[in-house]
Design a protein around this motif. Structure first.
Motif, short mmCIF file in Angstrom:
data_model
loop_
_atom_site.label_atom_id
_atom_site.label_comp_id
_atom_site.label_asym_id
_atom_site.label_seq_id
_atom_site.Cartn_x
_atom_site.Cartn_y
_atom_site.Cartn_z
N VAL A 1 0.84 -1.21 0.00
CA VAL A 1 0.00 0.00 0.00
C VAL A 1 0.87 1.25 0.00
N VAL A 2 1.90 1.27 0.85
CA VAL A 2 2.76 2.45 0.94
C VAL A 2 3.51 2.67 -0.38
N LYS A 3 4.00 1.60 -0.97
CA LYS A 3 4.74 1.73 -2.23
C LYS A 3 3.82 2.20 -3.36
N LEU A 4 2.57 1.77 -3.32
CA LEU A 4 1.62 2.22 -4.33
C LEU A 4 1.33 3.71 -4.17
N LEU A 5 1.12 4.13 -2.93
CA LEU A 5 0.82 5.54 -2.68
C LEU A 5 2.04 6.44 -2.92
N ALA A 6 3.23 5.88 -2.72
CA ALA A 6 4.45 6.68 -2.88
C ALA A 6 5.03 6.60 -4.29
N LEU B 1 6.66 9.64 -5.62
CA LEU B 1 7.94 9.92 -4.96
C LEU B 1 9.05 9.04 -5.51
N TYR B 2 8.72 7.81 -5.90
CA TYR B 2 9.71 6.94 -6.54
C TYR B 2 10.24 7.60 -7.81
N ILE B 3 9.34 8.19 -8.56
CA ILE B 3 9.74 8.83 -9.81
C ILE B 3 10.56 10.09 -9.53
N LEU B 4 10.11 10.90 -8.58
CA LEU B 4 10.81 12.15 -8.27
C LEU B 4 12.22 11.91 -7.70
N THR B 5 12.35 10.86 -6.88
CA THR B 5 13.64 10.62 -6.23
C THR B 5 14.46 9.54 -6.93
N LEU B 6 13.99 9.11 -8.09
CA LEU B 6 14.66 8.05 -8.86
C LEU B 6 14.83 6.77 -8.04
N GLY B 7 13.85 6.48 -7.21
CA GLY B 7 13.84 5.24 -6.44
C GLY B 7 14.51 5.32 -5.08
N LEU B 8 15.14 6.44 -4.76
CA LEU B 8 15.84 6.55 -3.48
C LEU B 8 14.90 6.55 -2.28
N ILE B 9 13.64 6.88 -2.50
CA ILE B 9 12.67 6.85 -1.41
C ILE B 9 12.46 5.43 -0.90
N SER B 10 12.83 4.43 -1.69
CA SER B 10 12.66 3.04 -1.26
C SER B 10 13.48 2.74 -0.02
N PHE B 11 14.63 3.40 0.17
CA PHE B 11 15.41 3.20 1.38
C PHE B 11 14.63 3.66 2.61
#
Length: 140
Positions: free
Chosen positions: A59-64, A67-77
């Protein structure tokens, strides 16, 4: 990797993270303690971490996703650190479980756990030939 192997690798990764004193991550084993209780505790924490990751993480990854696109995936950390911190929070209600000192230490611990899972995936992932053979057996 099969579910059991992933569970064991996650339990091992959590144990490795607890050996790094700077991360302030600890595991409190089932009473009365001992090696068997520690292993069972680590396996149960890994199972809870997997469930948190599967349910809340999805759910969090879907909503974020933006942010994945804006941070080029760095938000995953940060998200993985949040999921590890959430696992510690879930198990804090019992007299056993995962204890994490700080949220940002949870982010660092999640990075280490992710690296261990990546390395283990390289060893336990079936080869391309084995995957192709399995696919051809399914279609026959």
């Amino acid at each position: 990797m099969s579910l059991i192997i992933r569970l064991i690798v996650n339990a091992f990764a959590i144990w490795i993270v607890t050996l790094i004193p700077a991360l302030q991550v600890s595991v409190i084993a089932f009473p009365p303690g001992g090696d068997l209780q520690l292993v069972l505790t680590l396996l149960l924490i890994a199972l809870i971490f997997g469930l948190v990751n599967a349910i809340v993480g999805t759910v969090v990854k879907l909503l974020a996703f933006p942010l994945y696109i804006l941070t080029l995936g760095l938000i995953s950390f940060v998200i993985n650190g949040f999921l590890l911190w959430l696992t510690g929070w879930v198990t804090s209600g019992w007299d056993w479980g995962l204890r994490i000192g700080d949220f940002w230490l949870a982010v660092l611990a999640a990075i280490v756990i992710g690296l261990i899972n990546w390395v283990a995936g390289m060893f336990f992932r079936p080869s391309a030939d084995a995957r192709a053979a399995r696919r051809s057996r399914r279609h026959d």
